[in-house]
Design a protein around this motif. Structure first.
Motif, short mmCIF file in Angstrom:
data_model
loop_
_atom_site.label_atom_id
_atom_site.label_comp_id
_atom_site.label_asym_id
_atom_site.label_seq_id
_atom_site.Cartn_x
_atom_site.Cartn_y
_atom_site.Cartn_z
N GLY A 179 7.64 8.97 15.86
CA GLY A 179 6.13 9.16 15.74
C GLY A 179 5.67 9.32 14.34
N LYS A 180 4.40 9.84 14.14
CA LYS A 180 3.93 10.14 12.98
C LYS A 180 4.95 11.12 12.11
CE LYS A 180 -0.42 11.49 10.91
NZ LYS A 180 -1.69 11.98 11.08
N GLY A 232 0.87 -1.32 0.07
CA GLY A 232 -0.11 0.06 -0.05
C GLY A 232 0.82 1.27 -0.10
N LYS A 233 0.29 2.39 0.22
CA LYS A 233 0.98 3.41 0.27
C LYS A 233 1.03 4.23 1.72
CE LYS A 233 -2.95 6.77 -0.18
NZ LYS A 233 -3.35 7.95 -0.86
N ILE A 234 2.19 4.91 1.85
CA ILE A 234 2.58 5.55 3.23
C ILE A 234 2.74 7.08 3.07
CG2 ILE A 234 3.89 5.49 5.33
CD1 ILE A 234 4.15 2.48 5.27
N VAL A 269 5.25 7.14 -0.20
CA VAL A 269 5.72 6.24 -1.14
C VAL A 269 4.49 5.50 -1.55
CG1 VAL A 269 8.10 5.79 -0.11
CG2 VAL A 269 5.99 4.82 1.30
N ASP A 270 4.40 4.89 -2.64
CA ASP A 270 3.26 4.20 -3.01
C ASP A 270 3.78 2.62 -3.30
OD1 ASP A 270 1.36 6.29 -3.01
OD2 ASP A 270 2.36 7.07 -4.73
N ASP A 271 2.67 1.80 -3.43
CA ASP A 271 2.79 0.38 -3.68
C ASP A 271 3.92 -0.35 -2.86
OD1 ASP A 271 1.96 -1.90 -4.60
OD2 ASP A 271 3.37 -1.61 -6.56
N VAL A 272 4.05 -0.12 -1.68
CA VAL A 272 5.28 -0.65 -0.74
C VAL A 272 4.70 -1.70 -0.04
CG1 VAL A 272 6.77 1.03 -1.25
CG2 VAL A 272 5.25 1.38 0.80
N ASN A 306 13.56 -10.29 11.11
CA ASN A 306 14.16 -9.06 11.21
C ASN A 306 13.94 -8.31 9.84
OD1 ASN A 306 15.52 -9.55 13.64
ND2 ASN A 306 17.11 -10.36 12.78
N VAL A 307 13.56 -7.20 9.82
CA VAL A 307 13.17 -6.20 8.62
C VAL A 307 13.75 -5.12 8.88
CG1 VAL A 307 11.04 -7.27 8.42
CG2 VAL A 307 11.10 -5.46 9.90
N GLN A 308 14.08 -4.26 7.61
CA GLN A 308 14.65 -2.93 7.48
C GLN A 308 13.50 -2.11 7.15
OE1 GLN A 308 16.63 -5.55 5.86
NE2 GLN A 308 17.54 -5.38 7.72
N LEU A 309 13.44 -0.80 7.85
CA LEU A 309 12.27 -0.10 7.93
C LEU A 309 12.60 1.32 7.03
CD1 LEU A 309 11.61 -0.24 11.67
CD2 LEU A 309 10.46 -1.65 9.67
N GLY A 310 11.41 1.86 6.33
CA GLY A 310 11.53 3.03 5.78
C GLY A 310 10.71 4.27 6.56
N ILE A 311 9.72 4.89 5.89
CA ILE A 311 9.08 5.80 6.39
C ILE A 311 7.92 5.06 7.28
CG2 ILE A 311 9.83 7.55 4.73
CD1 ILE A 311 7.02 7.39 3.64
N THR A 312 7.23 5.99 8.04
CA THR A 312 6.35 5.63 8.91
C THR A 312 5.23 6.85 8.88
OG1 THR A 312 5.63 4.44 11.00
CG2 THR A 312 7.29 6.29 10.95
N ASP A 313 3.75 6.12 9.24
CA ASP A 313 2.75 7.15 9.48
C ASP A 313 2.29 6.72 11.09
OD1 ASP A 313 1.19 4.99 8.82
OD2 ASP A 313 0.33 5.85 6.98
N SER A 314 1.11 7.13 11.11
CA SER A 314 0.41 6.82 12.73
C SER A 314 0.16 5.44 12.72
CB SER A 314 -0.64 7.70 12.84
OG SER A 314 -1.82 7.37 12.01
N ARG A 315 0.12 4.61 11.55
CA ARG A 315 -0.44 3.19 11.62
C ARG A 315 0.52 2.15 11.04
NH1 ARG A 315 -4.51 6.38 9.73
NH2 ARG A 315 -3.91 5.90 7.50
N SER A 316 1.19 2.38 10.00
CA SER A 316 1.96 1.56 9.44
C SER A 316 3.43 2.10 9.16
CB SER A 316 1.38 1.14 8.04
OG SER A 316 -0.06 0.51 8.24
#
Length: 426
Positions: free
Chosen positions: A347-348, A42-44, A302-305, A371-381
């Protein structure tokens, strides 16, 4: 019969208590149950939030430069006014009398000047007469010097008279200005936001000009003055789009453009913030000055991630529920909650580029850490940029607590046998 019934009742109570104690102390608890969420694409949209107030583009405080009593007012709240419209009038009687006095003083000064000019003309005539007699030898040099000095003195008197006329004229003009200032006019085209005076009220302008009216230039063009935290100010720049809501219209979102991020800090209780100006169109006049706005700035998208819920990154599994795979993965999965919060931290609107974290995939009845590598975040995902995770995996977001102090229930129902025959009281 009575002894047999009592014995049966005692044995039943003993059996029930023993069974309860066994289940309470030694029996193995039922396996925990978990809430899960499916990994999806999805998108974030990462955002930075702030609060601010709605302000007109231009606000003018209309005051009074003279003191007096309000005779009448001609503009009220929400009234449209044009530049030069009379908003209020101060009683002009005192200022008219002052102007009359200054006008008379000008007349006196001009009369004195004319008198000095006449005396100068007489002195000039006398000097010429003595000069003629001196050339014929009938007048002494001393008489000539006396008339020359008298002429110079009268010339100075004329100059002083001219200066007195200028002073009187200036005072008369100042009185005229004060009289004109008893008429309070609108300096711009706009809307009257507030009226702070009433007829009969005394205005005192001795120290500073009191505010009589507040006029907004054009309410169809508004600004949001948002207080942006110092931790977020580096992500905001002029030209960015912003979205905000106000309490008056809970279901409506307004949009604007960042026009300025001010360098001047605002410090309240050792908290530093910076005023950020957002220009907003207000054609329908829905927004009003002073409204509180909750603003969201879009800083990344970001879209479709691949995405995982933030709750999955915060989840701490119970002891013994993790499937042993490798020592390294088990050690990372069982790290303290504080480290887990840091890996899932932010946080968001926070960017987690380069950060890592651990999620737990439900594999049958056991948990498998991933274990995962992380990108950007919002309040939910949060965006997943790397790791052994694929769409469709179900990650654990929490444990389902059973009734009774948040632990699975271990109680069982015990049926006691009925005594044979009626119980006789002893």
């Amino acid at each position: 019969m009575r002894k047999r019934s009592g014995t049966l009742l005692f044995l039943a109570l003993l059996f029930g208590g023993g069974w309860y104690g066994y289940n309470k102390i030694w029996a193995a608890p039922p396996p925990p149950q978990y809430r899960t969420s499916e990994v999806d694409r999805g998108k974030i949209v990462a955002t930075v939030t702030a609060t601010g107030t709605i302000q007109p583009l231009v606000t003018v405080l209309v005051g009074s430069q003279v003191s007096g009593t309000i005779l009448r007012w001609n503009a009220d709240f929400n009234q449209q006014v044009k530049k030069g419209d009379v908003l209020a009038e101060i009683d002009p009687d005192r200022f008219r009398r002052e102007l009359d006095m200054r006008t008379a003083a000008v007349a006196v000064a001009r009369a004195n000047l004319e008198q000095a000019r006449v005396r100068l003309a007489d002195g000039t005539r006398e000097r010429k007469r003595i000069e003629g007699l001196f050339q014929k030898g009938t007048a002494s040099e001393n008489e000539l010097l006396i008339v020359q000095a008298a002429e110079a003195e009268r010339q100075a008197a004329v100059q002083a008279g001219e200066a007195q006329v200028q002073v009187a004229e200036a005072e008369r003009q100042a009185s005229q200005v004060d009289l004109d200032r008893t008429i309070i006019s609108s300096p711009i085209d706009g809307v009257v936001i507030s009226r702070d005076i009433d007829a009969g009220q005394t205005v005192a302008a001795s120290l500073q000009a009191p505010t009589l009216f507040t006029i907004a230039a054009d309410l169809r063009a508004m600004q949001v003055h948002a207080n942006l935290s110092e931790t977020d100010v580096g992500q905001i720049r002029a030209g960015m789009q912003a979205e905000f809501t106000v309490d008056a219209y809970p279901g409506r979102k307004f949009r604007g453009t960042v026009s300025q991020v001010r360098f001047n800090p605002t410090i309240v209780d050792n908290v530093v913030s910076y005023i950020t100006i957002i220009d907003v169109d207000n054609e329908d006049l829905a927004l009003r000055p002073g409204m509180t706005a909750t603003v969201a700035f879009e800083v990344a998208r970001v879209d479709d991630v691949l995405t995982v819920p933030n709750a999955a990154l915060r989840f701490k599994p119970p002891e013994g529920s993790i499937k042993a795979e490798t020592g390294e993965r088990a050690e990372k999965a069982e790290r303290p909650a504080e480290a887990r919060e840091r890996s899932a931290g932010g946080g968001k609107g926070r960017k987690r580029d380069g950060a890592s974290g651990t999620v737990h995939v439900l594999d049958g009845k056991t948990l498998r850490p991933v274990n995962v590598q992380l990108g950007i975040t919002d309040s939910r995902s949060t965006e997943v940029t790397g790791g052994d995770l694929k769409p469709g995996d179900r990650v654990v977001t929490g444990e389902i607590a059973a009734a009774g102090n948040g632990k699975p229930s271990r109680f069982m129902k015990v049926d006691f046998p009925e005594p044979e025959g009626p119980m006789m009281a002893t």
